[in-house]
Write an enzyme that holds these catalytic residues in place. Structure first.
Site, PDB file in Angstrom:
ATOM      1  N   CYS B  86      22.732   9.457  16.343  1.00 59.59           N
ATOM      2  CA  CYS B  86      23.664   9.205  15.242  1.00 59.59           C
ATOM      3  C   CYS B  86      23.131   8.103  14.327  1.00 59.59           C
ATOM      4  CB  CYS B  86      25.052   8.878  15.817  1.00 59.59           C
ATOM      5  SG  CYS B  86      26.382   9.146  14.638  1.00 59.59           S
ATOM      6  N   HIS B 196      26.311  13.400  20.066  1.00 60.96           N
ATOM      7  CA  HIS B 196      26.400  12.326  21.062  1.00 60.96           C
ATOM      8  C   HIS B 196      26.359  12.862  22.489  1.00 60.96           C
ATOM      9  CE1 HIS B 196      27.230   9.017  18.328  1.00 60.96           C
ATOM     10  NE2 HIS B 196      28.005   9.829  17.638  1.00 60.96           N
ATOM     11  N   GLU B 198      25.694  11.258  25.049  1.00 56.54           N
ATOM     12  CA  GLU B 198      26.206  10.231  25.976  1.00 56.54           C
ATOM     13  C   GLU B 198      27.714  10.338  26.181  1.00 56.54           C
ATOM     14  OE1 GLU B 198      25.394   9.795  22.861  1.00 56.54           O
ATOM     15  OE2 GLU B 198      26.433   8.120  21.901  1.00 56.54           O
TER      16      GLU B 198
END
Lengths: 745, 224
Positions: B86, B196, B198
């Protein structure tokens, strides 16, 4: 050249500061002389409705604020509630209505910034945000502009700061045409032994200014927020502050680092009326005087007067009383984050609030009187007129399937995806339930099984029809939404938005709504631990719908067992838990009546609080035992809409019966309270189910088996089946089309 | 394997990234600050998402000029693996470690939702834990993720297999050219991606499709 601090005090100037003649006389009596210009500004900031609660205090005192788990109730920056294991949740809701109408992006952004600061000022890291938004009629020429600005402002600030938005509300009503509502909620997690308060302790200690520099933005903002609007509203644009989420994020990290270092004695964020309110609050609470030297305040504009500095509402600022021996360490932390750090004054033992500017004393006031002696009014109020119930046979008809599609695809019940996809709902990696269900759920970091549930609720049309029942209903629905996730509701925050309290009928709405909220909170063991009052929400004499927003927090012991609202599997039985004999009966004030028949007469559905509690406790038990596979509360739009929402959330359809010889309209669209839809993974022929029926009977809870899940369509009684895909198309279509300007107005 | 996370004021998914790396590798990554000129010996450096310096200039432009980015570039030149997610991707592009640019989403709005990604090159150090053309779920949350590159760069990226993630099944949320969601450097040791991973590594996230990316990069998974 010196900056002018000695503006003569005239009757006009006093009026422009929102002070009534008797209030000014009170100032003269307290000070014993004519106040200076700066002092007049300070009084106006401290004594306006927004800061002093002068019209509402008498009634707010009646709310229940204590409970076994309550660590800190109203009076600090936010409420604090124990969640066990040494952790606590810190939360509050606050309005930013007037600024958001004038300048939607910045108004909403700084509303979010303000509430986040309230939470981390107390030592908590924000973990969840919600926002309750009310706009005017969809076809009002300003509405789309306001929706667009407010939503991007909320997102712009919250996304950059880094807190997930997990819930909220968006409604439309012509009564908000000239006065929208932006109510922002934030919650954070802290350790119970590391909560920071605003009460200053110790004489001669440094008062430190932290964060961003002071500018002229927002001068007089709190006074503006305490006045009605008229057509000259655009002239007030300069009173709206400008937000800087980047600085706020740095301020959060710096404050938490500083708090961990043990340097902080007291801390207060600069919100409404900035330096004035924060300094007075810290001194008055600690029985200490405060002396400030404005020449040391970091400024970003030249030649600011003492008056401007004291009333500036520049954002992202804090005031702190520091342990002197930790000064160097503290300054290093703030420099590391690129923030201002300046010792601007000291605590004193003379209980005076002294302001120095360019070597002159520009204010010297009794610090405790500024808060304690603020006027408090027992404003006259009139009892709202009760509305007659609808006649028994007054049941306007419509095709059930058509009506359902129209409601789902209408302004109030359509999907808010367009809104919440502009908010970061996943950041921090703990969001277990995101917007679109009953409540937002966030896991407690560092704990294996615990999670917190959040919900924000109020039904303004109910409050308008009966403020007392409406107040009760707002609390009950919030409690119900938390319960529907499996959470035990812990406590709530209230954000009371009303019109001009100097009008007895408006004051009556406020009084009765607070009484209703109090009654419901007591019955449900759901204390109010923080809140905010926003009055004078009127434009050209037209008040908003009374809107007491309730933001609630609940605790889930084991999130693996929490409930979601989407149908979980095919072939499961659907129970309507807490139903009245006729499943649904109360049509007055329903969205069906308003949106399909243009009728707003009659009373709102009453809330039976004993029943509410009994049913909720039972549903929570079903969830925690693992037998409930999906749970959804029945609210706006009634049973039909609730079933459709469960179907749309998973794509699984359902077939639902209707009572023989009955009128399907109140059954499917009545808005009776205290009801949940629960699906079960249980054998209807088995012993467990019989035991369940016996328990329901013993508790006096009616929970009819109204149908079963399965297929790809929703069939309500005798009405034609509607494909879940068609429900979704209607539900998802309205908001994007509205915002694209594709709806005929 | 050891990892490091770059911390810059305004980044806000640093805690998410640290949690993911800790949970997957069993040990917490070291952190490096904006002014650090030296990065400890690690096998993987991650620049997480957020709004570094408020994104008040072009996204990532200020960060790209901070001392720590010079240190990242030096490590990358030595073959250390680098991931930018990002804002981290935007920073790597601004720092010249990856080609192209990330423009404002075509909707002009911030967008947070789950999308589908196709693993279009499963032969990189970051994607070897996936199968070629596997479709995975992944969240996005950004305002400026619209990938752009000139025609030559684009055909080189496509030709050399540098496009590793592509938005799939019509879920492109931002208007990126060729549905590009993530690319690697020519040498293959620098990955930039807008989504994302994560935020999708465990049951609490509702799935773990992002896990294999970190397992690959950390050498915990060398094949699907």
């Amino acid at each position: 050249m010196t900056i002018q601090n000695d503006v003569p005090i005239t009757a006009e100037l006093i009026k422009a500061h929102g002070l009534k003649p008797d209030e000014y006389q009170r100032i003269l009596d307290l000070v014993g002389r004519e106040p200076t210009f700066t002092e007049l500004g300070i009084f106006s900031a401290m004594w306006n409705e927004h800061c002093s609660y002068k019209s509402s205090k008498k009634w707010l005192k009646t709310l229940p604020t204590r409970g076994e788990r309550v660590i800190q109730g109203p009076g600090e920056n936010a409420g604090v509630v124990d969640i066990g294991d040494g952790d606590c949740v810190v939360f509050k809701m606050e309005s930013h209505n007037h600024p958001s109408y004038i300048e939607p992006y910045q108004g909403a952004a700084t509303g979010v910034g303000g509430i986040l600061r309230d939470v981390f000022t107390m030592g908590a890291r924000p973990v969840a945000a919600m926002n309750a938004l009310r706009f005017g009629a969809p076809d009002h020429p300003k509405t789309r502009h306001l929706v667009s600005g407010v939503v991007s402002g909320v997102g712009g600030y919250g996304n950059s700061f880094g807190v997930p938005t997990v819930g909220g509300e968006v409604n439309f009503d012509p009564r908000y045409n000239g006065n929208i509502l932006v109510n922002a909620f934030a919650a954070g997690l802290a350790k119970t032994d590391a909560i920071f308060l605003s009460e200053a302790k110790g004489v001669g200690l440094p008062v430190v200014y932290l964060g961003a520099k002071t500018g002229r933005d927002g001068v007089g903002g709190a006074t503006m927020a305490s006045a009605e609007f008229d057509d000259k509203i655009e002239e007030k644009r300069p009173t709206v502050q400008v937000g800087d989420p980047f600085t706020e994020k740095c301020l959060l990290e710096a404050c938490l680092e500083l708090m961990a270092s043990g340097a902080v004695i007291a801390i207060q964020d600069m919100g409404a009326a900035g330096l004035t309110c924060s300094a007075v609050e810290m001194g008055a609470k600690g029985d200490l005087g405060i002396e400030l030297d404005l020449d040391r305040v970091p400024v970003r504009e030249e030649r600011m007067s003492a008056y401007e500095m004291m009333l500036s509402e520049s954002q992202e600022r804090m005031l702190m009383v520091l342990k002197p021996e930790k000064e160097e360490e503290a300054e290093a932390i703030f420099r590391k984050w690129g923030l201002d750090f300046a010792i601007v004054g000291k605590t004193t033992d003379d209980l005076r609030f002294r302001i120095l500017h360019q070597g002159q004393e520009v204010a010297n006031l009794p610090i405790k009187d500024l808060g304690d002696q603020a006027p408090e009014y027992d404003r006259p109020w009139t009892e709202p007129t009760p509305r007659a119930p609808l006649a028994k046979d007054d049941i306007p008809q419509a095709d059930v399937a058509d009506a359902l599609l129209k409601l789902l695809g209408g302004p109030d019940l359509s999907s808010r995806r367009w809104v919440w996809e502009q908010y970061d709902t996943m950041i921090q990696g703990n969001s277990l339930q995101r917007p679109g269900g009953d409540g937002g759920v966030v896991r407690v970091e560092g704990h294996d099984t615990k999670a917190l549930a959040f919900s924000s609720d109020v039904t303004p049309r109910y409050c308008e029809a009966d403020p007392f029942e409406g107040g009760k209903q707002a609390v009950a629905e919030c409690w119900r939404n938390l319960t529907a996730t499996g959470a035990l509701p812990l406590a709530a925050t209230d954000n009371l938005n009303f019109g001009n309290p100097e009008r007895p009928e408006i004051m009556g709405q406020l009084v009765k709504a607070i009484q209703g909220i109090g009654e419901a909170c007591r019955a449900l063991d759901f204390p109010i631990v923080s809140g905010n009052v926003s009055l004078y929400n009127e434009t050209n004499g037209q008040g908003i719908l009374p809107t007491p927003t309730i933001g609630g927090v609940g605790l889930i012991d084991d999130w693996a067992k929490m409930a979601r609202s989407g149908f979980a599997a095919e072939g499961e039985m659907i129970l309507l838990v807490g139903a009245p004999d006729w499943w649904g009966t109360h049509l007055a004030q329903s969205i069906y009546m308003r949106d399909l028949h243009g009728r707003t007469d009659g009373p709102p559905p009453p809330v039976d609080l004993a029943h509410e509690r009994k049913v909720g406790d039972y549903v929570r038990k079903l969830i925690r035992s693992g037998v409930a596979t999906a749970v959804h509360d029945v609210s706006d739009g009634g049973l039909g809409v609730a079933l459709a929402e469960m179907a749309m959330a998973s794509g699984i359809g359902a077939t639902v019966n209707q009572l023989n010889n009955g009128d399907p309209i109140p059954q499917f669209f009545g808005e009776d309270q205290g009801r949940y839809l629960v699906t079960l993974n249980i054998d209807p022929q088995g012993e467990d189910f019989n035991a369940m029926l016996a328990e329901q009977k013993q508790l006096g809870i009616f929970a009819p088996w109204i149908g079963s899940t399965g297929g790809t369509a929703l069939k309500l009684g005798e009405a034609r089946a509607i494909a879940v895909a068609d429900l979704k198309a209607a539900h998802e279509g309205w908001f994007p089309a509205f915002m694209a300007g594709e709806l005929a107005s | 394997m050891k990892s490091a996370v770059v911390l810059l004021p305004g980044l806000n998914r640093d805690r998410d990234m640290i949690a993911a790396l800790t949970k997957i590798s069993g040990k917490a990554p070291v952190t490096v600050w904006q002014t650090d000129t030296d990065i400890p010996d690690v096998d993987l450096i991650v620049i997480p998402g957020g709004f570094s310096y408020g994104d008040y200039l072009r996204c990532g432009a200020i960060a790209a000029r901070m001392p720590v980015l010079k240190a990242v570039a030096e490590k990358a030149a030595k073959g250390v693996q680098v991931i930018g997610v990002c804002n981290g991707f935007q920073i790597l592009v601004e720092a010249g470690l990856l080609p192209g640019a990330l423009m404002r989403n075509t909707s002009l709005k911030f967008v947070c939702r789950e999308v589908k990604l196709q693993v279009t090159n499963a032969n990189t150090a970051f994607t070897r834990g996936y199968t070629q053309n596997q479709i995975i779920r992944c969240p996005v949350a950004h305002h400026d993720g619209n990938y752009f590159a000139d025609t030559d760069t684009l055909s080189r990226l496509e030709g050399e297999g540098q496009v590793v993630f592509r938005y799939a099944e019509g879920t492109n949320p931002n208007g990126s050219l060729n549905d590009i969601a993530g690319i690697v450097s020519k040498d293959g040791n620098v990955l930039g991606m807008m989504p994302h991973p994560e935020n999708l590594i465990e049951a609490a996230h509702g799935g773990s499709d992002g896990r294999a990316l970190f397992e690959s990069a950390l050498g915990l998974k060398t094949a699907a």
